[in-house]
Design a protein around this motif. Structure first.
Motif, short mmCIF file in Angstrom:
data_model
loop_
_atom_site.label_atom_id
_atom_site.label_comp_id
_atom_site.label_asym_id
_atom_site.label_seq_id
_atom_site.Cartn_x
_atom_site.Cartn_y
_atom_site.Cartn_z
N VAL A 86 1.17 -1.26 0.15
CA VAL A 86 -0.15 -0.27 0.05
C VAL A 86 0.84 1.14 0.16
N THR A 87 0.74 2.04 -0.88
CA THR A 87 1.44 2.93 -0.64
C THR A 87 0.77 4.47 -1.46
N LEU A 88 1.29 5.77 -1.45
CA LEU A 88 0.36 7.38 -1.79
C LEU A 88 2.21 7.68 -2.25
N THR A 89 2.04 8.06 -3.75
CA THR A 89 3.14 8.68 -3.88
C THR A 89 2.27 9.94 -4.96
N SER A 90 3.20 11.29 -4.59
CA SER A 90 2.60 12.67 -4.76
C SER A 90 2.04 12.71 -5.99
N ASN A 91 1.86 13.54 -6.86
CA ASN A 91 1.57 13.43 -8.36
C ASN A 91 2.24 14.60 -8.84
N VAL A 111 8.58 -6.72 7.81
CA VAL A 111 7.71 -5.66 7.12
C VAL A 111 8.03 -4.22 6.84
N ILE A 112 8.84 -3.80 6.71
CA ILE A 112 9.34 -2.36 5.60
C ILE A 112 7.92 -1.39 5.66
N SER A 113 8.01 -0.12 6.81
CA SER A 113 6.89 0.92 6.78
C SER A 113 8.83 1.46 5.90
N SER A 114 8.13 2.98 5.55
CA SER A 114 8.61 3.80 4.35
C SER A 114 8.96 5.05 3.64
N ILE A 115 9.84 5.94 4.38
CA ILE A 115 9.12 7.68 3.91
C ILE A 115 10.17 7.30 2.21
N VAL A 116 9.97 8.09 1.27
CA VAL A 116 11.59 7.41 0.08
C VAL A 116 10.71 9.07 -0.84
N TRP A 117 11.63 9.15 -1.16
CA TRP A 117 12.20 10.39 -2.38
C TRP A 117 12.41 9.55 -3.49
N PRO A 201 21.90 12.65 -4.87
CA PRO A 201 20.68 12.90 -5.25
C PRO A 201 20.46 14.49 -5.71
N GLN A 202 19.99 15.09 -7.51
CA GLN A 202 20.10 16.26 -7.13
C GLN A 202 19.16 16.83 -8.07
N THR A 203 18.16 16.15 -8.24
CA THR A 203 17.13 15.92 -9.33
C THR A 203 15.37 16.35 -7.87
N PRO A 204 14.36 16.98 -9.68
CA PRO A 204 13.05 16.43 -8.73
C PRO A 204 12.62 15.30 -8.11
N MET A 205 12.08 15.20 -7.06
CA MET A 205 11.86 14.56 -6.20
C MET A 205 10.20 14.50 -5.92
N LYS A 206 9.29 12.75 -5.67
CA LYS A 206 8.12 13.22 -5.26
C LYS A 206 8.09 12.47 -4.47
N LEU A 207 7.22 12.39 -3.44
CA LEU A 207 6.94 12.02 -2.68
C LEU A 207 5.75 11.01 -1.97
N SER A 208 7.01 9.10 -2.00
CA SER A 208 5.63 8.05 -1.37
C SER A 208 6.37 7.48 0.08
N LEU A 209 4.82 7.49 0.71
CA LEU A 209 4.92 6.81 1.46
C LEU A 209 3.54 5.58 1.57
N GLY A 210 4.98 4.67 2.26
CA GLY A 210 3.83 3.22 1.46
C GLY A 210 4.68 2.28 2.78
N ILE A 211 4.25 0.81 2.63
CA ILE A 211 4.55 -0.41 3.76
C ILE A 211 4.63 -1.22 2.61
N TRP A 212 5.43 -2.35 2.93
CA TRP A 212 6.03 -3.88 1.82
C TRP A 212 6.55 -4.53 2.11
N ALA A 213 6.89 -5.73 2.02
CA ALA A 213 7.21 -7.16 2.36
C ALA A 213 8.53 -7.39 2.02
#
Length: 458
Positions: A86-91, A111-117, A201-213
Motif C-alpha cells: 500500500v503506497t501513496l505517491t505524490s503527483n 515488514v518495511i515501513s518507508s518514506i521515500v523520495w 541526489p540532485q533532480t526533482p523528487m516525488k514523495l512516497s509513503l508506503g508499506i511493503w514486504a
C-alpha cells in the motif's frame, strides 16, 4: 568467457545480495538519462497534508491496496496478504526542499515501513523502518539508480519506532542533504562524499509513503536478510501516518530536463502556478446555505417577497378549490334529500290509499332461461301455458294436448312441396283472412313464392 564478463556477472550477483529493497521497487516511466521525457509537474509551494481525512483530489496516487483515514490515528497503510504494498505517491515534484512526516512504523519481521523520495533518473532519499527492529530507524540514499549497500545507516530512536509517532525529516539543497529525527540532526551527506557529486541526489523528487514486504519468500536472500527475516502473512501489519509537510524550495509550474546529464544544472523551471498548487488551493464548492448567507439583504428581501407572492397565489387556489368542492357536495346532498322526500311522500300517499307496503309482491311473470318460457307469476297458482301441469282452462294450447283446437300452421310440408314444385298436387289451404278488406286472390307464376327472375320454359 572473457575476464570482463566474469567481473560483470560477479558484480551483478553482489548487487543482488546487498541491494536496498526500496530501490529495487522503484521505476521510472521515462528516464531522462536515456531519452527526452515529459516535464514534471511542480509543487511550487509548501503544504501540510493532514491525513485525518482524504487528501486533496489529484494530489496523491494510491497503489497496491487501500488507505483508511481516521481523525485520531491518521492514514492507515495495512498489509493483509502477500503482494500488498500500500503506497501513496505524490503527483507533484519538488526541486530541493524539505519533508516532515509524523509516522508510527508497522510491526512484524520482514515488514518495511518507508518514506521515500525518488526522481525520474532514480535519485533516491529514504527513511525506512524494519518491523523486526523496534529500536532503530534506517536512512539511505542512491544516485541515478546505482546500488551501493554502503549508503545506509541505522539510527537509534528513543521510545522505539513501533509504539509511538515520531517526526522524520529530510532537508535537501544542492549543498547538503540532512536527516533529522524528532528535531535532532542525525545525519548529513555532502555532494563530494557521494561519488564526487555523481551519486548525490540532485533532480526533482516525488514523495512516497508506503508499506511493503522486504521479507517476502520470493525476494532475494540478501533482501530477506536485510529485512530481518520472512513475513508472517497470517496477521495484518499496519503503518500509520498522521501528517506530511512538504516544501518545494523552487517555485514554478513544472520542471524539465534540458539534457541527459542528470545534474541539477540541467533542470529548467517553467514559471506559473502548478496543477498541484491549484488542486491544493481549490476552494470547495459552497453549500446552498453558504451561498444564501452571502446574498445581499436586498436580494434576500426580493426572494422573500417573490416566495410570499407565489405562496399567496397557491393559497388562493386551494381556497377556491375547497369552496367549489364544498358547493358541489352541498348540491349533491340537497338532491339526495329531495329524492328521499319524494319517496316518502309517495309512500304516505300509498298508505292513505289503503295499501300495505309489507304485502307488496311482484305481479309479473319471470323468464325461465332453461325452458324459454315465463315462470309462474308471484301470487298465482295456475301453471303457464306449455308447462308440465298443462294449459289452464279456456286458454290456447299450441300443442293440442288439452283437447283444444290447435292453430293451423301457416307453412307445413304441403306448402314446402308446393313452393319447391309449383303445380304438383293440390294447392295448399290458406285460412281465410279475418279482415273484411278485399283481397286479390289471383295467382301468377311471377308472384309464386320462392321464385325470382324469369320463370323459364315450360
Amino acid at each position: 568467457m572473457p575476464a570482463k564478463s566474469y567481473l560483470m556477472l560477479a558484480a551483478a550477483l553482489f548487487s543482488s545480495v546487498f541491494v536496498s529493497p526500496v530501490a529495487a521497487q522503484l521505476y521510472t516511466d521515462c528516464n531522462p538519462l536515456n531519452a527526452t521525457c515529459p516535464s514534471d509537474p511542480a509543487l511550487g509551494t509548501s503544504h501540510m497534508f493532514n491525513f485525518n481525512a482524504t487528501p486533496p483530489e489529484n494530489v496523491f496516487n494510491l497503489t497496491a491496496g487501500t488507505v483508511e483515514y481516521d481523525a485520531d490515528t491518521g492514514a492507515a497503510f495495512t498489509m493483509r496478504k502477500k503482494g500488498d504494498s500500500v503506497t501513496l505517491t505524490s503527483n507533484f515534484y519538488f526541486f530541493f526542499g524539505k519533508t516532515e512526516v509524523l509516522l508510527k512504523a508497522a510491526s512484524g519481521t520482514g515488514v518495511i515501513s518507508s518514506i521515500v523520495w525518488s526522481s525520474d533518473v532514480l535519485d533516491e532519499v529514504d527513511w525506512e523502518f524494519k518491523g523486526g527492529n523496534s529500536t532503530h530507524a534506517f536512512s539511505n540514499y542512491f544516485g541515478k539508480g546505482r546500488q551501493d549497500w554502503q549508503n545506509g545507516g541505522d539510527h537509534p530512536v528513543t521510545g522505539g519506532v513501533l509504539d509511538d509517532y515520531h517526526n522524520y525529516t529530510c532537508v535537501w539543497t544542492k549543498e547538503k542533504l540532512e536527516w533529522w529525527l524528532d528535531g535532532v540532526l542525525t545525519r548529513t551527506l555532502l555532494p563530494k562524499n557521494a561519488n564526487n557529486t555523481d551519486n548525490y541526489p540532485q533532480t526533482p523528487m516525488k514523495l512516497s509513503l508506503g508499506i511493503w514486504a522486504g521479507g517476502d519468500p520470493d525476494a532475494s536472500q540478501g533482501t530477506i536478510d536485510w529485512a530481518g527475516g520472512l513475513v508472517d502473512y497470517s496477521e495484518p501489519h499496519t503503518m500509520y501516518v498522521k501528517s506530511a509537510f512538504v516544501e518545494d524550495y523552487s517555485s514554478g509550474k513544472e520542471y524539465t530536463y534540458s539534457d541527459h546529464s542528470g545534474t541539477w544544472e540541467s533542470i529548467k523551471i517553467t514559471s506559473g502556478n502548478s496543477t498541484a498548487y491549484e488542486n491544493i488551493n481549490k476552494v470547495p464548492e459552497k453549500s446552498l446555505s453558504e451561498k444564501w448567507n452571502e446574498l445581499p439583504s436586498s436580494t434576500k428581501a426580493g426572494v422573500y417577497a417573490a416566495a410570499g407572492g407565489v405562496g399567496a397565489i397557491l393559497l388562493a387556489g386551494l381556497i377556491f378549490y375547497y369552496f367549489k368542492q364544498r358547493r358541489r357536495g352541498q348540491q349533491e346532498a340537497a338532491l339526495a334529500a329531495q329524492q328521499l322526500e319524494q319517496e316518502r311522500v309517495e309512500m304516505e300517499r300509498f298508505k292513505r290509499g289503503g295499501g300495505d307496503p309489507d304485502a307488496l309482491a311482484f305481479d309479473g311473470a319471470e323468464y325461465n332461461s332453461k325452458s324459454g318460457m315465463a315462470a309462474t307469476p308471484y301470487g298465482m297458482s295456475d301453471s303457464p301455458p306449455g308447462s308440465s301441469a298443462g294449459a289452464p282452462e279456456k286458454t290456447w294450447d299450441p300443442t293440442g294436448s288439452s283437447g283444444a283446437a290447435a292453430m293451423p300452421l301457416l307453412r307445413d310440408d304441403t306448402m314446402n312441396n308446393y313452393r319447391d314444385n309449383p303445380g304438383s298436387g293440390p294447392a295448399p289451404q290458406i285460412p281465410a283472412p279475418t279482415s273484411t278488406s278485399p283481397v286479390n286472390r289471383s295467382f301468377s307464376p311471377s308472384n309464386a313464392p320462392g321464385q325470382t327472375g324469369s320463370p323459364g320454359a315450360r
